[in-house]
Design an enzyme around this catalytic site. Structure first.
Site, mmCIF file in Angstrom:
data_model
loop_
_atom_site.group_PDB
_atom_site.id
_atom_site.type_symbol
_atom_site.label_atom_id
_atom_site.label_comp_id
_atom_site.label_asym_id
_atom_site.label_seq_id
_atom_site.Cartn_x
_atom_site.Cartn_y
_atom_site.Cartn_z
ATOM 1 N N ARG A 59 0.766 -0.975 -0.043
ATOM 2 C CA ARG A 59 0.154 0.103 0.023
ATOM 3 C C ARG A 59 0.950 1.298 0.131
ATOM 4 O O ARG A 59 0.324 2.506 -0.379
ATOM 5 C CB ARG A 59 -0.938 -0.098 1.073
ATOM 6 C CG ARG A 59 -2.340 -0.560 0.737
ATOM 7 C CD ARG A 59 -3.394 -0.590 1.559
ATOM 8 N NE ARG A 59 -3.098 -1.707 2.971
ATOM 9 C CZ ARG A 59 -3.462 -2.879 2.887
ATOM 10 N NH1 ARG A 59 -4.017 -3.538 1.522
ATOM 11 N NH2 ARG A 59 -3.380 -3.742 3.896
ATOM 12 N N HIS A 63 0.050 5.450 -1.748
ATOM 13 C CA HIS A 63 0.262 6.580 -0.853
ATOM 14 C C HIS A 63 1.548 7.247 -1.094
ATOM 15 O O HIS A 63 1.583 8.355 -0.822
ATOM 16 C CB HIS A 63 0.577 6.078 0.882
ATOM 17 C CG HIS A 63 -0.760 5.666 1.168
ATOM 18 N ND1 HIS A 63 -1.512 6.525 2.037
ATOM 19 C CD2 HIS A 63 -1.452 4.270 1.232
ATOM 20 C CE1 HIS A 63 -2.643 5.581 2.490
ATOM 21 N NE2 HIS A 63 -2.572 4.388 1.748
ATOM 22 N N ASN A 91 -2.324 8.891 6.732
ATOM 23 C CA ASN A 91 -1.269 7.766 7.091
ATOM 24 C C ASN A 91 -1.082 7.610 8.502
ATOM 25 O O ASN A 91 -0.589 6.494 8.779
ATOM 26 C CB ASN A 91 0.113 8.589 6.383
ATOM 27 C CG ASN A 91 0.021 8.538 4.800
ATOM 28 O OD1 ASN A 91 -0.924 8.041 4.422
ATOM 29 N ND2 ASN A 91 0.791 9.427 4.232
ATOM 30 N N HIS A 190 -6.877 -4.311 -1.245
ATOM 31 C CA HIS A 190 -7.448 -4.660 -0.179
ATOM 32 C C HIS A 190 -7.847 -6.198 -0.166
ATOM 33 O O HIS A 190 -8.466 -6.614 0.966
ATOM 34 C CB HIS A 190 -8.700 -3.796 0.396
ATOM 35 C CG HIS A 190 -8.247 -2.340 0.506
ATOM 36 N ND1 HIS A 190 -9.283 -1.334 0.729
ATOM 37 C CD2 HIS A 190 -7.164 -1.827 0.860
ATOM 38 C CE1 HIS A 190 -8.938 -0.335 0.812
ATOM 39 N NE2 HIS A 190 -7.398 -0.501 0.970
#
Length: 340
Positions: A59, A63, A91, A190
């Protein structure tokens, strides 16, 4: 009166048009030929220690790349003169496993010092996280430089909330030249990992300010979530993002069809007409999901800001700058960068 374009929009126009022509497969074939093997070996060891850790590393690509391009800025620690991205709203208490990236970097520095960028480590490690947990494997394009700074404000302005709905997410992804199909496929990240109670409390107890739960949640699943995340829970308690959290597969999409999406930003993909067709497609055909996911990760990995960069020797801090360069070229210093 002339119209002034918001800085955020200027940034988006710049980043989406500045994909680097230098990114290519095999970028380190001569300078560090074992680089991809080294990265995968470290990721294998991380997976053996804690399955969730590789999902967390994967992930990092999203980000990192959505904030000023794929430049490793998300890895920078705060300094007295710079507020980085680690403590941004999306975050803080969420991104983790930075130590795995540190381990990869340490191994690469031993093999070929000063060659492989931290930005490229994120790209390789994200691919490996997927492949090692049963998902697709793909060829990565490499050659990125690491940023000289990071910005908490930029991350706050760009990264979506777990409360986001599909309409908002579609608009956001389109600003980065990513399609609705890309959005749904990349949300399949996910398929592995966990999320915090913090991210779903409103769904369970106050959806859209109604004081009631999200009606899209399957009632049996809602009972499970209520037990996991009661009102007095430590909101850092985590739950599985899908029902096969250590295997990268299409179960995530099957769960959405059944009303068992953990995050609001997940379940909305099935309740929203424009994204529902892709959720159904991927829930029925895992190969279609795998293909679309790999394509989306490559497209997202191409996002570049065009800003100056370097190859950091430590992913958490920018490299030291010789004092004589600072004296001779003070105008070249990046804003908010701490030079040592």
């Amino acid at each position: 009166m002339a119209m002034v374009m918001p800085l955020f929009l200027i940034f988006l126009l710049h980043i989406t048009s500045a994909t680097s022509p230098d990114l290519r497969p095999g970028f380190y074939s001569k300078t560090c030929p074992q680089s991809e093997i080294i990265v995968r070996d470290v990721m294998k060891k991380a997976l053996a220690r804690e399955a969730r850790s590789v999902a967390s590393v994967m992930r990092l690509q999203f980000h990192d790349c959505f904030v000023n391009g794929c430049d490793g800025s998300v890895l920078l620690d705060d300094t007295p003169t710079m507020l980085g991205e680690k403590l941004s709203l999306s975050n803080i208490n969420s991104l983790r496993s930075f130590e795995v990236v540190d381990q990869v970097k340490e191994a690469l520095e031993k093999a070929c010092p000063g060659v492989v960028s931290c930005a490229d480590i994120i790209i390789m490690a994200s691919r490996d996280a997927v492949a090692l947990t049963g998902g697709p494997d793909w060829e990565v394009r490499l050659g990125r430089l690491d940023s000289l700074s990071a910005s908490q404000e930029d991350s706050d302005d760009i990264m979506p909330s777990p409360r986001a709905n599909a309409s908002y997410l579609i608009d956001l992804f389109q600003k980065f030249n990513l399609t609705v199909k890309d959005l749904v496929a990349l949300s399949g990240s996910h398929s592995i990992g966990q999320g915090r109670c913090f991210s779903i409390m409103f769904r369970l107890y106050n959806q859209s300010g109604t004081g009631r739960p999200d009606p899209a949640i399957d009632p049996t699943y809602r009972e499970e979530l209520n037990r996991l995340c009661p009102l007095d829970v430590d909101q850092n308690v985590t739950g599985n993002l899908d029902s096969t959290p250590v295997v990268f597969d299409n179960q995530y999409f099957k769960d959405l069809v059944a009303g068992r999406g953990f995050l609001n930003s997940d379940q909305t993909l099935f309740t929203f007409p424009q994204t529902r067709e892709f959720v159904r497609l991927f829930s029925k055909h895992q190969n279609e999901f795998f293909k679309a996911f790999a394509e989306g990760m490559v497209k997202m990995g191409d996002l570049q800001s065009g800003r100056p960069g370097e190859v950091r020797t430590n992913c958490r801090v920018v490299n030291a700058r010789p004092v004589h360069l600072l004296l001779e070229y003070p105008d070249k210093m990046e804003n908010n960068v701490e030079y040592m």
